[in-house]
Motif scaffolding. Structure first.
Motif, PDB file in Angstrom:
ATOM      1  N   UNK A  45       0.895  -1.344  -0.522  1.00 31.04           N
ATOM      2  CA  UNK A  45       0.465  -0.052  -0.422  1.00 31.04           C
ATOM      3  C   UNK A  45       0.806   1.511  -0.224  1.00 31.04           C
ATOM      4  N   UNK A  46       0.825   2.494  -0.821  1.00 31.11           N
ATOM      5  CA  UNK A  46       1.611   3.496  -1.421  1.00 31.11           C
ATOM      6  C   UNK A  46       0.689   4.323  -0.274  1.00 31.11           C
ATOM      7  N   UNK A  47       1.865   5.455   0.355  1.00 22.01           N
ATOM      8  CA  UNK A  47       1.503   6.194   1.125  1.00 22.01           C
ATOM      9  C   UNK A  47       0.578   7.032   1.072  1.00 22.01           C
ATOM     10  N   UNK A  48       0.111   8.318   1.209  1.00 22.45           N
ATOM     11  CA  UNK A  48      -0.715   9.550   0.916  1.00 22.45           C
ATOM     12  C   UNK A  48       0.199  10.782   0.505  1.00 22.45           C
ATOM     13  N   UNK A  49      -0.604  11.346  -0.544  1.00 19.54           N
ATOM     14  CA  UNK A  49       0.226  13.339  -0.607  1.00 19.54           C
ATOM     15  C   UNK A  49       0.886  13.521   0.522  1.00 19.54           C
ATOM     16  N   UNK A  50       2.012  13.949   0.459  1.00 20.90           N
ATOM     17  CA  UNK A  50       2.854  14.444   1.583  1.00 20.90           C
ATOM     18  C   UNK A  50       2.072  16.184   1.323  1.00 20.90           C
ATOM     19  N   UNK A  51       1.830  17.166   2.679  1.00 16.82           N
ATOM     20  CA  UNK A  51       1.004  17.983   2.582  1.00 16.82           C
ATOM     21  C   UNK A  51       2.074  19.348   2.007  1.00 16.82           C
ATOM     22  N   UNK A  52       3.245  19.015   1.820  1.00 12.63           N
ATOM     23  CA  UNK A  52       3.955  19.858   1.066  1.00 12.63           C
ATOM     24  C   UNK A  52       4.219  19.516  -0.500  1.00 12.63           C
ATOM     25  N   UNK A  53       3.957  18.778  -0.854  1.00  9.66           N
ATOM     26  CA  UNK A  53       4.037  17.977  -2.032  1.00  9.66           C
ATOM     27  C   UNK A  53       4.171  19.237  -3.117  1.00  9.66           C
ATOM     28  N   UNK A  54       3.014  20.346  -2.971  1.00 12.86           N
ATOM     29  CA  UNK A  54       2.547  21.032  -3.793  1.00 12.86           C
ATOM     30  C   UNK A  54       3.332  22.332  -3.443  1.00 12.86           C
ATOM     31  N   UNK A  55       3.738  22.460  -2.179  1.00 12.66           N
ATOM     32  CA  UNK A  55       4.172  23.658  -2.356  1.00 12.66           C
ATOM     33  C   UNK A  55       6.214  23.704  -2.992  1.00 12.66           C
ATOM     34  N   UNK A  56       6.442  22.131  -2.337  1.00 12.63           N
ATOM     35  CA  UNK A  56       7.950  21.854  -3.112  1.00 12.63           C
ATOM     36  C   UNK A  56       8.214  22.022  -4.754  1.00 12.63           C
ATOM     37  N   UNK A  57       6.933  21.687  -4.762  1.00 11.93           N
ATOM     38  CA  UNK A  57       7.078  21.865  -6.625  1.00 11.93           C
ATOM     39  C   UNK A  57       7.063  22.602  -7.440  1.00 11.93           C
ATOM     40  N   UNK A  58       5.523  23.538  -6.142  1.00  6.67           N
ATOM     41  CA  UNK A  58       6.326  25.115  -7.177  1.00  6.67           C
ATOM     42  C   UNK A  58       7.178  26.356  -6.750  1.00  6.67           C
ATOM     43  N   UNK A  59       8.372  25.315  -5.886  1.00  3.67           N
ATOM     44  CA  UNK A  59       9.889  25.791  -5.315  1.00  3.67           C
ATOM     45  C   UNK A  59       9.877  25.952  -6.819  1.00  3.67           C
ATOM     46  N   UNK A  60      10.340  24.432  -7.003  1.00  2.00           N
ATOM     47  CA  UNK A  60      11.178  23.633  -7.918  1.00  2.00           C
ATOM     48  C   UNK A  60      10.532  24.587  -9.310  1.00  2.00           C
ATOM     49  N   UNK A  61       9.290  24.749  -9.344  1.00  2.00           N
ATOM     50  CA  UNK A  61       9.439  25.130 -10.679  1.00  2.00           C
ATOM     51  C   UNK A  61       9.751  27.091 -11.052  1.00  2.00           C
ATOM     52  N   UNK A  62       9.510  27.384  -9.707  1.00  3.71           N
ATOM     53  CA  UNK A  62      10.312  28.592  -9.411  1.00  3.71           C
ATOM     54  C   UNK A  62      12.085  28.776 -10.421  1.00  3.71           C
ATOM     55  N   UNK A  63      12.553  27.927  -9.486  1.00  5.46           N
ATOM     56  CA  UNK A  63      13.823  27.591  -9.893  1.00  5.46           C
ATOM     57  C   UNK A  63      14.219  27.324 -10.949  1.00  5.46           C
ATOM     58  N   UNK A  64      13.240  26.473 -11.910  1.00  4.06           N
ATOM     59  CA  UNK A  64      13.411  26.340 -13.065  1.00  4.06           C
ATOM     60  C   UNK A  64      13.298  26.879 -14.064  1.00  4.06           C
ATOM     61  N   UNK A  65      12.756  28.161 -13.915  1.00  6.20           N
ATOM     62  CA  UNK A  65      12.495  29.613 -14.659  1.00  6.20           C
ATOM     63  C   UNK A  65      13.599  30.281 -14.741  1.00  6.20           C
ATOM     64  N   UNK A  66      14.972  30.357 -13.590  1.00  3.36           N
ATOM     65  CA  UNK A  66      15.655  31.100 -13.304  1.00  3.36           C
ATOM     66  C   UNK A  66      16.812  30.413 -14.288  1.00  3.36           C
ATOM     67  N   UNK A  67      16.877  28.567 -14.741  1.00  6.94           N
ATOM     68  CA  UNK A  67      17.999  28.050 -15.191  1.00  6.94           C
ATOM     69  C   UNK A  67      17.618  27.591 -16.320  1.00  6.94           C
ATOM     70  N   UNK A  68      17.014  27.732 -17.392  1.00  4.19           N
ATOM     71  CA  UNK A  68      16.091  27.012 -18.474  1.00  4.19           C
ATOM     72  C   UNK A  68      17.501  26.942 -19.438  1.00  4.19           C
ATOM     73  N   UNK A  69      17.367  25.211 -19.632  1.00  8.60           N
ATOM     74  CA  UNK A  69      18.421  24.635 -20.412  1.00  8.60           C
ATOM     75  C   UNK A  69      19.704  24.378 -20.139  1.00  8.60           C
ATOM     76  N   UNK A  70      20.061  24.540 -18.860  1.00  7.82           N
ATOM     77  CA  UNK A  70      20.342  24.196 -17.847  1.00  7.82           C
ATOM     78  C   UNK A  70      20.673  22.982 -16.587  1.00  7.82           C
ATOM     79  N   UNK A  71      21.058  22.071 -16.655  1.00  9.54           N
ATOM     80  CA  UNK A  71      20.909  20.674 -15.404  1.00  9.54           C
ATOM     81  C   UNK A  71      21.253  21.195 -14.485  1.00  9.54           C
ATOM     82  N   UNK A  72      20.587  20.694 -13.492  1.00  3.04           N
ATOM     83  CA  UNK A  72      20.381  21.807 -12.108  1.00  3.04           C
ATOM     84  C   UNK A  72      20.768  20.208 -11.027  1.00  3.04           C
ATOM     85  N   UNK A  73      22.342  20.483 -10.053  1.00  6.00           N
ATOM     86  CA  UNK A  73      22.694  19.429  -9.650  1.00  6.00           C
ATOM     87  C   UNK A  73      22.115  19.866  -8.168  1.00  6.00           C
ATOM     88  N   UNK A  74      21.237  19.521  -7.046  1.00 11.64           N
ATOM     89  CA  UNK A  74      21.494  19.549  -5.541  1.00 11.64           C
ATOM     90  C   UNK A  74      21.311  18.331  -4.571  1.00 11.64           C
TER      91      UNK A  74
END
Length: 528
Positions: free
Chosen positions: A45-74
């Motif tokens: 049985x897989x766990x439910x989606x964490x409450x933070x998941x959508x917020x973290x996705x929004x943060x990744x989207x914000x970083x993505x917009x600043x570095x188009x075409x580049x591979x980001x390694x964190x």
């Protein structure tokens, strides 16, 4: 000299293997076969989606917009050795935690990669697809299950699977064995069809080396590779990740409130143990231990090493030895914060009269610091500069020092950039951003930090102080050995500052009444 033929076999045992000599681990085929079977199947049985998941996705989207075409390694970072074969408790890099939403200790060696894709084809319509690379728990039919003290379930307990993390985070996952290819493939100059990499450096030495090697191997002229240019590329990513945290989202604000509430509980525990601390040779350690116990009970860890400083130790800004005795007539400066399971930390300071009552001179200094803090709150309004808080608070301190005859110059001269004499007794800043790091957003540009505009969603401290060292001959003897700091955690809203730590009393009379109430409650519990 003995020849190799007669040298004991143990002499040829590699040093790194000798640490396991104490373990006496069974290695027979019979043991391995028996160990591999008869285990209950893992839940499907897989766990439910964490409450933070959508917020973290929004943060990744914000970083993505600043570095188009580049591979980001964190990277999350590796385990760190405390001593011999004992590691510190794992704590991931804050940039990694912010973009994944992961806290606690699940993911040593994990790496988040944002892979560039065609315009609008990325996650949430962005410019990258994110993948979390990590080492899932080995099966119970493997030797790692019982033989690997760093990663085996028998040693450290269960960790999530790839599928479980993907379900929880809404984030693609892959085995860490695929990481090298994911980092190094197609690396090269963009003008010849290659992909540029940006890396959060100095988190994981192995990832640093892997990226550096890939850059060197694909460079047009490796011998003249401009390392300064590459460092600047990487620093820009760290800067962007830091600046992204200047404004907290709703989920982060809730985590800050949880951390503050837990910290308030820790302060209450400290007051409960103060009577015992006053009788102990290292009373500061009694205080430190009481707060730490509460931090581990209700949170993940301490946000930073606790400062439990009594008497003249309170004039040492980062006194964390906490070896001193606490005397009833002294002040106890307690600077402490609980880190929540999400890794967000509080940072609160109260200065308490160890015996329950301020002396006249202690109260005089305390109330000056409180007035300075209140001036900082008054200055912390939407649209003001972050640095205005410091100016307002330190100006009040300069005025009090002048009124007491301690300033060698006028207030006007002291607060001028050329003066600053009043800073002898408060050499630190009044405020810093707060969040995943106790000194959050530390890589942000000055124009967005000190010169930044106070904006809804910012979380920061207000923490003026006065520190009159026992050795300070520039002041009358009655002041010497008194150190006071009052620090609160503040949320900036559209209507002004909200004191998240207001549950801890600040006024001198309220502090005394609060302490007395805790003592009465403790005595009543003992009598019952």
């Amino acid at each position: 000299m003995k020849d190799a033929e007669n040298t004991p076999t143990s002499a040829f045992q590699p040093l790194e293997e000798r640490v396991n000599n104490r373990s006496q681990r069974p290695s027979s085929d019979a043991f391995k076969a028996f160990m591999a079977g008869n285990w209950a199947p893992a839940s499907q049985e897989l766990p439910k989606r964490d409450a933070v998941a959508g917020y973290a996705a929004t943060r990744r989207r914000a970083i993505s917009g600043q570095f188009k075409g580049e591979r980001l390694v964190i990277p999350a970072g590796p385990l760190k050795v405390r001593s011999n074969d004992c590691d510190y408790r794992f704590r991931p890099h804050s940039g990694f935690a912010h973009l994944t939403g992961l806290g606690l200790d699940h993911e040593p060696d994990a790496v988040l990669i944002l892979e560039p894709v065609a315009e609008g084809k990325g996650d949430d319509g962005g410019h990258h697809r994110a993948t979390l690379y990590f080492r899932p728990l080995a099966g119970r039919d493997t030797e790692q299950f019982y033989a690997d003290s760093r990663a085996g379930e028998f040693w450290i307990g269960a960790r999530p699977t790839l599928a479980e993390f993907e379900a929880r985070l809404g984030l693609a996952t892959a085995h860490i064995d695929q990481l090298e290819t994911a980092i190094t493939k197609d690396v090269g100059a963009p003008e010849i069809g290659g992909i540029s990499i940006r890396l959060v450096r100095k988190v994981d030495e192995n990832i640093d080396a892997l990226v550096d090697t890939a850059r060197y191997n694909t460079a047009k002229d490796p011998d003249n590779l401009d390392l300064a240019v590459l460092d600047a590329l990487d620093e820009k990513l760290s800067e962007a990740l830091s600046e992204l945290r200047l404004l907290k989202d709703d989920w982060e604000i809730e985590q800050m409130k949880l951390a503050v509430a837990a910290t308030v509980e820790g302060f209450e525990e400290v007051v409960k143990v103060l009577p015992r601390a006053l009788t102990h040779a290292r009373g500061e350690r009694v205080v430190e231990g009481a707060f730490f116990a509460r931090a581990r009970e209700v949170g993940n860890e301490l946000g930073y090493d606790t400062i439990a400083a009594s008497g003249n130790n309170a004039t040492v800004l980062h006194w964390t030895r906490n070896t001193g005795k606490i005397h009833a007539g002294e002040l106890l400066l307690l600077d402490a914060g609980v880190e929540a399971d999400s890794l967000y930390t509080a940072d609160i300071t109260r200065t308490l009269p160890a015996g329950g009552k301020f002396t006249d001179i202690q109260r005089k200094v305390y109330e000056a610091v409180l007035d300075a803090a209140d001036a900082g709150f008054a200055a912390a309004q939407p649209g003001a500069k972050f640095s205005d808080i410091h100016t307002a608070a330190t100006t009040v301190l300069a005025e009090r020092l002048a009124a007491w005859g301690l300033l060698p110059v006028t207030v006007e001269e002291a607060i001028s950039p050329e003066g600053q004499q009043h800073r002898r007794w408060m050499p630190h800043g009044t405020s810093h951003h707060l969040g995943l790091d106790v000194h959050d957003c530390a890589q942000a540009k000055r124009e967005l930090y000190l010169d930044g505009i106070l904006t809804e969603g910012m979380v920061f401290t207000i923490e003026p102080g006065l520190y009159f060292k026992a050795e300070d001959l520039a002041i009358p003897e009655e002041y010497r050995g008194i150190g006071v700091r009052i620090e609160d955690d503040v949320l900036m809203t559209a209507d002004g500052p909200v004191n998240l730590s207001a549950a801890l009393p600040r006024k001198a009379e309220d502090v005394q009444d609060w302490m007395a109430g805790i003592y009465r409650e403790a005595d009543g519990a003992l009598e019952a």
